[in-house]
Design a protein around this motif. Sequence first.
Motif, PDB file in Angstrom:
ATOM      1  N   GLY A  82      35.907  32.132  35.072  1.00 45.41           N
ATOM      2  CA  GLY A  82      35.124  30.982  35.633  1.00 45.41           C
ATOM      3  C   GLY A  82      34.063  30.620  34.703  1.00 45.41           C
ATOM      4  N   LYS A  83      32.895  30.266  35.202  1.00 43.47           N
ATOM      5  CA  LYS A  83      31.711  29.655  34.566  1.00 43.47           C
ATOM      6  C   LYS A  83      31.298  30.623  33.557  1.00 43.47           C
ATOM      7  CE  LYS A  83      29.419  27.125  38.330  1.00 43.47           C
ATOM      8  NZ  LYS A  83      28.307  26.904  39.315  1.00 43.47           N
ATOM      9  N   GLU A  84      31.694  31.965  33.298  1.00 47.44           N
ATOM     10  CA  GLU A  84      31.467  32.969  32.357  1.00 47.44           C
ATOM     11  C   GLU A  84      32.394  32.627  31.108  1.00 47.44           C
ATOM     12  OE1 GLU A  84      30.257  37.173  32.960  1.00 47.44           O
ATOM     13  OE2 GLU A  84      30.375  36.627  35.279  1.00 47.44           O
ATOM     14  N   GLY A  85      33.391  31.761  31.479  1.00 42.29           N
ATOM     15  CA  GLY A  85      34.334  31.593  30.257  1.00 42.29           C
ATOM     16  C   GLY A  85      35.581  32.299  30.497  1.00 42.29           C
ATOM     17  N   LYS A  86      36.070  32.647  29.238  1.00 42.91           N
ATOM     18  CA  LYS A  86      37.306  33.331  29.115  1.00 42.91           C
ATOM     19  C   LYS A  86      37.373  34.480  28.313  1.00 42.91           C
ATOM     20  CE  LYS A  86      39.297  29.758  27.230  1.00 42.91           C
ATOM     21  NZ  LYS A  86      38.210  28.849  27.432  1.00 42.91           N
ATOM     22  N   GLU A  87      38.062  35.780  28.656  1.00 45.02           N
ATOM     23  CA  GLU A  87      38.039  36.970  27.985  1.00 45.02           C
ATOM     24  C   GLU A  87      39.384  37.369  27.327  1.00 45.02           C
ATOM     25  OE1 GLU A  87      35.137  39.951  29.158  1.00 45.02           O
ATOM     26  OE2 GLU A  87      37.300  40.963  29.681  1.00 45.02           O
ATOM     27  N   PHE A  88      39.568  37.611  26.136  1.00 40.33           N
ATOM     28  CA  PHE A  88      40.876  38.211  25.686  1.00 40.33           C
ATOM     29  C   PHE A  88      40.786  39.779  25.289  1.00 40.33           C
ATOM     30  CE2 PHE A  88      40.295  33.852  24.884  1.00 40.33           C
ATOM     31  CZ  PHE A  88      41.590  33.219  25.292  1.00 40.33           C
ATOM     32  N   SER A  90      33.076  35.266  44.335  1.00 39.52           N
ATOM     33  CA  SER A  90      34.352  35.573  45.005  1.00 39.52           C
ATOM     34  C   SER A  90      35.543  35.233  44.133  1.00 39.52           C
ATOM     35  CB  SER A  90      34.548  35.175  46.476  1.00 39.52           C
ATOM     36  OG  SER A  90      35.724  35.288  46.904  1.00 39.52           O
ATOM     37  N   SER A  91      35.518  33.984  43.758  1.00 40.34           N
ATOM     38  CA  SER A  91      36.577  33.299  42.741  1.00 40.34           C
ATOM     39  C   SER A  91      36.687  34.117  41.475  1.00 40.34           C
ATOM     40  CB  SER A  91      36.305  31.972  42.457  1.00 40.34           C
ATOM     41  OG  SER A  91      35.107  31.752  41.840  1.00 40.34           O
ATOM     42  N   VAL A  92      35.595  34.576  40.873  1.00 39.39           N
ATOM     43  CA  VAL A  92      35.651  35.239  39.604  1.00 39.39           C
ATOM     44  C   VAL A  92      36.175  36.576  40.002  1.00 39.39           C
ATOM     45  CG1 VAL A  92      34.244  36.583  38.044  1.00 39.39           C
ATOM     46  CG2 VAL A  92      33.705  34.101  38.436  1.00 39.39           C
ATOM     47  N   LEU A  93      35.788  37.316  40.869  1.00 37.82           N
ATOM     48  CA  LEU A  93      36.346  38.624  41.358  1.00 37.82           C
ATOM     49  C   LEU A  93      38.032  38.713  41.440  1.00 37.82           C
ATOM     50  CD1 LEU A  93      35.843  41.616  41.482  1.00 37.82           C
ATOM     51  CD2 LEU A  93      35.101  41.379  44.123  1.00 37.82           C
ATOM     52  N   GLN A  94      38.204  37.713  42.164  1.00 38.73           N
ATOM     53  CA  GLN A  94      39.723  37.648  42.670  1.00 38.73           C
ATOM     54  C   GLN A  94      40.605  37.385  41.382  1.00 38.73           C
ATOM     55  OE1 GLN A  94      40.747  35.404  46.308  1.00 38.73           O
ATOM     56  NE2 GLN A  94      38.727  35.165  46.766  1.00 38.73           N
ATOM     57  N   GLU A  95      40.175  36.273  40.303  1.00 44.95           N
ATOM     58  CA  GLU A  95      40.689  36.055  39.211  1.00 44.95           C
ATOM     59  C   GLU A  95      40.782  37.434  38.244  1.00 44.95           C
ATOM     60  OE1 GLU A  95      42.844  34.143  36.408  1.00 44.95           O
ATOM     61  OE2 GLU A  95      42.187  32.996  38.284  1.00 44.95           O
ATOM     62  N   MET A  96      39.803  38.181  38.073  1.00 42.54           N
ATOM     63  CA  MET A  96      39.838  39.328  37.471  1.00 42.54           C
ATOM     64  C   MET A  96      41.066  40.413  38.071  1.00 42.54           C
ATOM     65  SD  MET A  96      35.718  39.996  36.703  1.00 42.54           S
ATOM     66  CE  MET A  96      35.868  41.477  35.567  1.00 42.54           C
ATOM     67  N   LEU A  97      40.841  40.318  39.228  1.00 45.12           N
ATOM     68  CA  LEU A  97      41.691  41.341  40.022  1.00 45.12           C
ATOM     69  C   LEU A  97      43.201  41.022  39.822  1.00 45.12           C
ATOM     70  CD1 LEU A  97      39.683  42.031  43.607  1.00 45.12           C
ATOM     71  CD2 LEU A  97      40.108  43.547  41.655  1.00 45.12           C
ATOM     72  N   GLN A  98      43.476  39.620  40.163  1.00 43.84           N
ATOM     73  CA  GLN A  98      44.783  39.310  39.868  1.00 43.84           C
ATOM     74  C   GLN A  98      45.042  39.473  38.483  1.00 43.84           C
ATOM     75  OE1 GLN A  98      46.276  38.194  42.876  1.00 43.84           O
ATOM     76  NE2 GLN A  98      47.876  38.765  41.618  1.00 43.84           N
ATOM     77  N   SER A  99      44.300  38.929  37.517  1.00 48.02           N
ATOM     78  CA  SER A  99      44.879  39.198  35.986  1.00 48.02           C
ATOM     79  C   SER A  99      45.242  40.820  35.591  1.00 48.02           C
ATOM     80  CB  SER A  99      43.529  39.058  35.158  1.00 48.02           C
ATOM     81  OG  SER A  99      43.352  37.396  35.179  1.00 48.02           O
ATOM     82  N   LEU A 100      44.200  41.772  36.348  1.00 51.76           N
ATOM     83  CA  LEU A 100      44.594  43.172  36.098  1.00 51.76           C
ATOM     84  C   LEU A 100      46.002  43.635  36.650  1.00 51.76           C
ATOM     85  CD1 LEU A 100      40.914  44.516  36.485  1.00 51.76           C
ATOM     86  CD2 LEU A 100      42.191  44.888  34.579  1.00 51.76           C
TER      87      LEU A 100
END
Length: 489
Positions: A123-129, A395-405
């Motif tokens: 999200g607002k923290e950008g992207k991580e690879f 909430s959205s950042v956490l859900q995105e991290m969980l789904q990616s994992l």
Amino acid sequence: MDIQLHISTDEQAISPICDFTHSWCLSCGLSENEATKFTIAVCELITDIILFAYPKKSVGFFDLTFRQTLSDIELIASEVGEPFDPDKHRYDPQRALHDNDFEGAGFRVIRRFTDDFLFINRGKEGKEFRLQKKINVKDIDELIELSRAKKPKEPKQKALPITYDIHQITPADAEDIAKLIYRTYDYSYTKEELYFPKKIEKTLLGKEKLGVITRSDKGKALGYFAILQKEDSNIAEVGEAVVSPSYRRQGIMSGMMEHLIKVAREHHLLALFGKAVTIHPVSQRVNQKFGFKTTGVMLLETNNVIFKGFDEDYPQPVSVVIDVLPLHPNNHKDLYLPEKHAYILLETYSLLDIPVTAKHDKSYKLADKSEAELQINYADSTALIVVEKYGPDFSSVLQEMLQSLIDQENPNVIYLDLPLENEATPSQFNKLEGLGFIYCGLAPFFHNESDYLRLQKICMPFDLNLVNVHSDFGQHIKSYITDEYSQHT
């Protein structure tokens, strides 16, 4: 120890970064061929970031973190450029062949030349690879089977009475420590780095561990015990211990533990903690004997535990209890406890003799954006998310991290640490409803000398009856977790 670089989006940075990556890979133990492949993957990634992440800026910046363990290496690239969806840029061989369109080819190369490639939209923290590569160390299980096949079963060794002294370890003790581990466990000890004297020496020079070694009056190494200091907090883990079989039951282990606790106090550490396995109660009993208190039960924490004397494989990843020993009198703390877990957290603080007042502040102020650190343990198939700041996008950042994992890593379990000194924690905790997190325990002093509520999301079937907890309070925590888990399943 991590190596962190902050880099501008200047094309001239590509070549030196690739040169550094290749040298770093070789120093970590990759072969020339594998180091070249990983470097190509890194080069593809940073080239894409430099050329395409910031199209409307003349200069942007991104961060690289180089992380090494004995079993793998990892590169983490973080940037705050334009959003994009990698699923929309997949490589199509037919399109490349007929239309000369190679979109997505870079990601295909990255996936081909690494063992794991993870993309997270924060999200607002950008992207991580995250690019990960395993280091080919001789398989420990294979070596155990070879040693069992070649060696006749040795008779039980009788303890030899001896006089000894306990000294603080120095880099000069590295070879003796490796020999102690080998002579005691053959190749069954779970921490492979202890079979490499140079790696032991490096950690001692880097002040990453404090430890003691027991020697006879003739200088023979009889035992070794060390605590491993956390990078992000002034505490240490009771992590490595061995006594030569011929000299057990003479108080060597107890003497080393007492000495280590004294050394830890002299170094002004706030606390010691241990992760005692729940496959049997022995290590838990040792911790309890020296005043450690159980504060949590981490389910499915490790795949890499081998135990002699067990005829059958343990049927699931091994869980651990968190045991904590505060080393100094604790000041009173004002904490923000989620109502759901407030009672058991207060019970835990009482057990640790830490005075606490549970506070509530409905007028808290959120940060502009959420900040959370993700730590992935590829060998154990676990992940830890440490929340540093809450923002409107939590909430959205956490859900995105969980789904990616879950989609890309398929972990056994995901742990989540929430800061108890942040006034927003009780209300933000309520936003976790429906995400599948259950109680894990209290993690006191675990990050930046602050206390955290640790939660856990179980991602595979398992049997809680196989989790054996020794202390009364540990059994109370297990019962509490069992009730929560049954409600979720």
